[in-house]
Motif scaffolding. Structure first.
Motif, PDB file in Angstrom:
ATOM      1  N   ASP A 197     -27.707  31.163   7.397  1.00 38.75           N
ATOM      2  CA  ASP A 197     -27.044  29.571   7.326  1.00 38.75           C
ATOM      3  C   ASP A 197     -25.403  29.416   8.923  1.00 38.75           C
ATOM      4  OD1 ASP A 197     -26.020  27.424   5.783  1.00 38.75           O
ATOM      5  OD2 ASP A 197     -23.787  28.495   6.197  1.00 38.75           O
ATOM      6  N   ARG A 198     -25.338  30.798   9.076  1.00 33.73           N
ATOM      7  CA  ARG A 198     -24.038  30.724   9.907  1.00 33.73           C
ATOM      8  C   ARG A 198     -24.738  30.004  11.149  1.00 33.73           C
ATOM      9  NH1 ARG A 198     -22.266  37.072  10.847  1.00 33.73           N
ATOM     10  NH2 ARG A 198     -23.227  37.587  12.689  1.00 33.73           N
ATOM     11  N   LEU A 199     -25.902  30.111  11.604  1.00 31.48           N
ATOM     12  CA  LEU A 199     -26.442  29.676  12.770  1.00 31.48           C
ATOM     13  C   LEU A 199     -26.345  28.268  12.770  1.00 31.48           C
ATOM     14  CD1 LEU A 199     -29.262  31.857  14.061  1.00 31.48           C
ATOM     15  CD2 LEU A 199     -26.654  32.222  14.415  1.00 31.48           C
ATOM     16  N   GLY A 200     -26.360  27.036  11.742  1.00 29.71           N
ATOM     17  CA  GLY A 200     -26.044  26.016  11.574  1.00 29.71           C
ATOM     18  C   GLY A 200     -25.208  24.757  10.819  1.00 29.71           C
ATOM     19  N   TYR A 201     -25.113  24.866  10.523  1.00 25.80           N
ATOM     20  CA  TYR A 201     -23.757  23.708   9.948  1.00 25.80           C
ATOM     21  C   TYR A 201     -24.421  22.667   7.930  1.00 25.80           C
ATOM     22  CZ  TYR A 201     -19.790  20.767   8.950  1.00 25.80           C
ATOM     23  OH  TYR A 201     -18.528  19.997   7.659  1.00 25.80           O
ATOM     24  N   LYS A 202     -23.519  23.922   7.261  1.00 22.51           N
ATOM     25  CA  LYS A 202     -24.318  23.202   6.345  1.00 22.51           C
ATOM     26  C   LYS A 202     -26.022  22.563   6.001  1.00 22.51           C
ATOM     27  CE  LYS A 202     -19.796  21.599   4.765  1.00 22.51           C
ATOM     28  NZ  LYS A 202     -19.047  22.405   3.947  1.00 22.51           N
TER      29      LYS A 202
END
Ligand SMILES: Cc1cc2nc3c(=O)[nH]c(=O)nc-3n(C[C@H](O)[C@H](O)[C@H](O)COP(=O)(O)OP(=O)(O)OC[C@H]3O[C@@H](n4cnc5c(N)ncnc54)[C@H](O)[C@@H]3O)c2cc1C
Ligand code: SF4
Ligand code: SF4
Lengths: 273, 704
Positions: free
Chosen positions: B159-164
């Motif tokens: 998830d941390r390589l994206g947003y929501k």
């Protein structure tokens, strides 16, 4: 007739500017510990935190809203000792334009009548379309000054107002009454007293606080007003409320037992049931 | 036919084997020059953009520390290692490339410098063999790292390589990875073809090339030579392309990230620069991008979008719109939009004109819900592998909303008014502050100023019913241990931390000054606080206003008293305990041991740790003035934290902060765990373990 020097301007440009007076009183903070002087002549002022009467905050806020919407000027007027200047500055920090501080030791024992007359004497000299007061001051809870001020100025009064609409020539207000709402309209100038619910008073911005230090405040003494300063009503004695008897805590682990004990105490000691 | 005869002692290789010299060498130099020029121009352009916006700020103090930071965090990558997989992934690529660059430098050094000038070759013999082995090994490392990175981008997708839930992968991310991968692969092919043709017996040291060469078995030597030349050029051009691409891509972090490590603040953790001149400023805080300092803007250009910050952000993880990564990236995007005009204006010697209808920094670029969701927990700053300073930016923007615009949550306005009028956030009458101590025989400094410690109680400890029990418990401990202390009683005031972190610096300074004046009036030297917020403010922020004290947290004092045998804990307690690290104790002040030592000293209990613990602890949700605000987006942070304690089957949450205590108590209630879970301050637990009778609640908690 309106005395507004801006009136001609306003008519030419068809802009409804409005001159507003907000009366503010400095009162002890609601949480402050009030100690009555030993001789009953009043309260001890030493440790008290002084604030603007909360109902006056509604008045000032409404004044500022009217000004922001229509243009015009807000003048705050206060009768009070030197420390009342802080309250005037608070109103100026919120956005009022100038202040008048009626400050004279002769007002020390002033009643609502004297205060109302002092305010009237000053307001007469200022352009005024709408005069806002708090519905009552939370210190002595008299709730008279607004009405007396209207009388002294010979103006209509709209009291305990929770909604205000300015139409340019009239003011329409809502005032709650038992189980209903009353909608009232009157011509300008008029006196309006603010009730909780009228608005949410703003928090002063820091540039506002800084600017307030430089805004003009006219300090006047009684002589300058040329009014009688004899109070019609005098506070004979200030008496603290009787000390509350200490509370009781019912200890124990069993809720049922505790409830039974509570019942017994309510019946036998408090004689409440 | 064998190309060469080989014998022992001849280990080495011709650096530009099979490359027709000097024509190609000249071409290579020319291409290198072009690549460097493109690189140089890119960096120059960026430099201009860094310079063009923001207020001045000096970051050149503590040179030794700064160099150390570059070595530790830049060269040795210490921060990236805190997360194992990404740490290894980045380490493989970083260290691999580092070694390969040295390899290339050795090659070039021998070919262009030592051999032509001094006739000295060093890439030979055992050194050459070791060199070959290392280069192949690290080349392989890079390749593995790239594959791990591609796996994260396209398969595992954390998830941390994206947003929501939406990946923020850009074409550039992919180009960079493929480019690196291609440089390594072509490098190996070049090596393999050379080995295939020249076939020296020692080349199994170049183990990757040597193995790869086997796949060329059967390829005609002439064809192999042609292929070699072709792949050599591809390799060279890719490598030069890489250099040229740096300033135009995420590769720029190779420059900006170490630079940011170098430029990081050396003030105490969480220190917020005070506003020093209220009288003459027109606006306060940061409402426009250019009101940040250049360093605050530069920060955003060092962000690698790694998402470490987002990984532990309590606001993000409970569904608020705030993500520290997104915040930084949004600022960067805004800067990239605005900087070219600023550069132009700077060149023309003008002040850039405000374009009409441009986006507002606060409210549009950074949404107000993002701005106000931050608990100042310091997770993002602690773990940012680029030493980005998020929290001061957030406070600067809050200052703008609160001080300049006076536009902020009504409940927070009420809190501020309460602090103004009664010097506490609840607005309880200031004269009641010392009441908790009335029956305890605790003296005020007014009664006896000759004490060793001032016990700074704080607002929770003075007015909150639960908080007062902590004060009582701690005072009892000090009395039992015979420590000389006193309180300020009604002369004490709010520490102001919540005001400061809400952005109300004006109020904070007024509150701080009042306390400092009182404390200095009594000649206070040592302070103990039971609230980490006051503790932190007095330790780090009060010195700005003339308040210089030795400040302790009560857990430090209690741990010491236990260690010194001044208090005994004979009574056994029961249960499975977990300690929740308060952000303002842990990340802010590195106090991780004292609270745990206290728990360890209590008999009969089992102590466990939550998954998110120590420097990765999860905030309770009360910091950054969030204590006083409604939390109406997403899950409640305190409930989430309580669930984490439930996950490890703890029945008691021990805390060292009255805000955490309130939050955990509410979390236990909201999770319907009141029957089986409790939360206590360590001081209360210690009093129980001392066998001192159950602490009686102060009388006025029980209104009739
Ligand atoms: C609808 C109504 C119901 C009432 N019900 C009761 C009741 O149930 N029981 C009871 O005992 N009494 C009752 N009263 C009487 C009432 O309590 C008092 O008459 C009244 O509260 C006077 O309060 P005050 O002097 O505190 O307010 P005032 O002092 O009259 O304050 C009103 C406003 O005048 C202005 N003002 C006052 N002083 C100053 C100053 N120094 N400088 C500038 N501005 C100033 C402020 O704007 C202030 O908010 C009632 C009155 C009304 C109107
Ligand atoms: S300080 Fe904590 S809450 Fe604020 S952005 Fe950073 S991680 Fe999130
Ligand atoms: S701010 Fe720091 S931790 Fe967050 S994504 Fe950027 S580089 Fe990573």
């Amino acid at each position: 007739m309106r005395e507004s020097p801006r009136l001609c301007d306003a008519q030419e440009k068809e802009v409804l500017t409005v001159n507003i007076i907000a009366c503010v009183k400095q009162v002890p903070d609601t949480e402050a510990q009030i100690k009555v002087k030993a001789d009953g002549s009043g309260i001890e002022e030493g440790q008290i935190k002084w604030v603007m009467n909360p109902y006056d905050e509604y008045g000032v806020e409404e004044a500022l809203k009217l000004k922001e919407k229509n243009g015009g000027e807000v003048t705050v007027v206060s009768v009070g000792p030197a420390r009342a200047m802080e309250t005037i500055r608070t109103a100026l920090a919120m956005g009022a334009d100038k202040g008048v501080h009626i400050c004279d030791p002769v007002f020390d024992g002033a009643d609502a009548f004297v205060v109302a007359n002092a305010l009237a004497a000053v307001i007469k000299t200022l352009p005024h379309d709408i005069i806002l007061c708090g519905q009552r001051a939370i210190d002595d809870d008299a709730g008279q000054v607004g009405s007396m001020l209207a009388e002294a100025l010979g103006l209509p009064q709209l009291t305990l107002v929770t909604k205000l609409e300015y139409t340019g020539s009239t003011v329409k207000v809502i005032r709650p009454i038992e189980g209903a709402q009353l909608s009232v309209e009157t011509v300008l100038p008029c006196v309006v007293t603010a009730q909780k619910g009228l608005n949410e008073p703003r928090y002063a911005s820091l540039p506002g606080i800084m600017k307030a230090k430089k805004k003009p405040v006219d300090v006047k003494d009684a002589a300058a007003l040329g009014i009688a300063t004899d109070a019609k009503a005098k506070v004979a004695k200030t008496i603290p409320p009787p000390a509350r008897p200490p509370g009781k805590i019912i200890c124990g682990d069993e809720p049922a037992q505790k409830a039974a004990e509570l019942g017994r105490l309510l019946r036998e000691e408090a004689k409440a049931i | 036919m064998k190309e060469h005869e080989f014998y022992v002692g001849m280990e080495g290789r011709e650096v530009f084997w099979n490359i027709p010299l000097p024509a190609f060498e000249i071409l290579l130099f020319a291409l290198t020059a072009v690549a460097m020029a493109i690189f140089g121009y890119g960096v120059y352009r960026r430099w201009q953009m860094w310079k063009a916006m923001g207020k001045p700020e000096m970051r050149l103090d503590n040179m030794g520390e700064r160099v150390k930071a570059v070595i530790l965090e830049g060269l040795l990558q210490v921060k990236t290692w805190r997360d194992l997989y990404p740490g290894i992934m980045h380490g493989l690529i970083f260290f691999g490339f580092f070694v390969l660059i040295f390899g290339a430098a050795f090659d070039a050094g021998q070919h262009h410098v030592t051999e032509p000038l001094f006739g000295w070759t060093f890439l030979k013999g055992n050194f050459y063999l070791g060199f070959s082995f290392l280069l192949d090994l690290f080349g392989l490392f890079v390749l593995v790292g790239v594959i791990m990175a591609l796996d994260r981008r396209f398969v595992t997708k954390p998830d941390r390589l994206g947003y929501k839930g939406k990946m923020d992968t850009t074409p550039d991310d992919v180009i960079v990875l493929l480019l690196i991968g291609a440089i390594i692969v072509t490098g190996f092919i070049v090596e393999a073809l050379r080995i295939h043709v020249t076939n020296p017996p020692w080349e199994y040291w170049s183990f990757v090339g040597w193995l790869l060469a086997k796949t060329f078995t059967g390829v005609e030597l002439d064809t192999a030579r042609t292929l070699h030349l072709a792949s050599w050029w591809v390799h060279a051009i890719l490598a030069l392309g890489f250099i040229a691409y740096i300033p135009y891509s995420r590769l720029l972090h190779m420059i900006t990230t170490p630079a940011n490590h170098f430029l990081q603040s050396h003030k105490p953790t969480g220190y917020i620069e005070p506003i020093r001149d209220f009288e003459n400023a027109e606006a306060f805080g940061v409402g426009k991008l250019e009101e940040f300092t250049w360093k605050q803007i530069f920060d955003s250009d060092a962000c690698t979008r790694c998402g470490r910050c987002q990984d532990g952000c309590p606001a993000y993880l409970t569904g608020k719109p705030l993500s520290p990564k997104k915040l930084v990236q949004d600022i960067k995007t805004f800067w990239l939009e605005k900087a070219p005009a600023a550069v132009k204006a700077a060149k023309a010697g003008e002040v850039p004109t405000e374009e009409e209808g441009g986006k507002a920094l606060v409210g549009e670029v950074v949404d107000l819900h993002e701005l106000w969701a931050c608990t100042n927990c310091m997770y993002c700053m602690e773990h940012c592998s680029s030493s980005i300073e998020h929290v001061p930016k957030i406070i600067d923007m809050r200052r703008y909303k609160v001080l300049t615009e006076a536009d902020f949550a009504p409940e927070l306005q009420l809190t501020c008014r309460n602090m103004e009028n009664n010097s506490n956030p609840w607005g309880v009458g200031a004269h009641l502050r010392g009441d908790w101590a009335k029956e305890m025989g605790v003296k005020t400094l007014a009664e006896d100023p000759n004490v060793e410690y001032l016990f700074y109680v704080g607002c929770s400890g003075s007015f909150d019913d639960r908080g007062k029990k902590i004060s009582v418990a701690f005072a009892k401990i000090l009395q039992e241990a015979g420590v000389s202390f006193g309180i300020l009683g009604n002369e004490e005031g709010c520490c102001g931390d919540s005001a400061m972190r809400a952005g109300n610096e004006y109020l904070f300074q007024a509150l701080a000054q009042a306390n400092i004046d009182t404390m200095n009036g009594y000649g206070v030297k040592k302070i103990i606080a039971i609230c980490p917020h006051g503790f932190n403010a007095m330790k780090k922020d009060y010195p700005n206003f003339g308040g210089n004290y030795e400040v302790y947290h009560h857990t430090e004092i209690i741990a010491k008293l236990i260690a010194d045998g001044k208090i005994k804990l004979p009574e056994a307690l029961k249960g499975r305990f977990v300690y929740h690290d308060s952000c303002f104790l842990g990340r802010y002040n590195k106090i991780y041991d004292a609270p745990r030592q206290i728990l360890k000293a209590i008999r009969g209990i089992e102590v466990v740790e939550m998954e998110r613990t120590l420097d990765k602890s999860f905030c309770c949700g009360a910091g950054g003035a969030r204590m006083w605000m409604e939390e109406d987006i997403g899950d409640r942070i305190n409930n989430t934290r309580t669930k984490q304690a439930m996950d490890v089957k703890a029945d008691t949450i021990a805390v060292g902060c009255p805000f955490c205590l309130t939050m955990m108590a509410d979390g236990i209630k909201d999770n319907q765990m009141t029957e089986s879970m409790q939360t206590w301050d360590l001081a209360e637990l210690v009093v129980k373990a001392m066998g001192k009778e159950e602490i009686k609640p102060p009388v006025d908690t029980c209104a009739v």
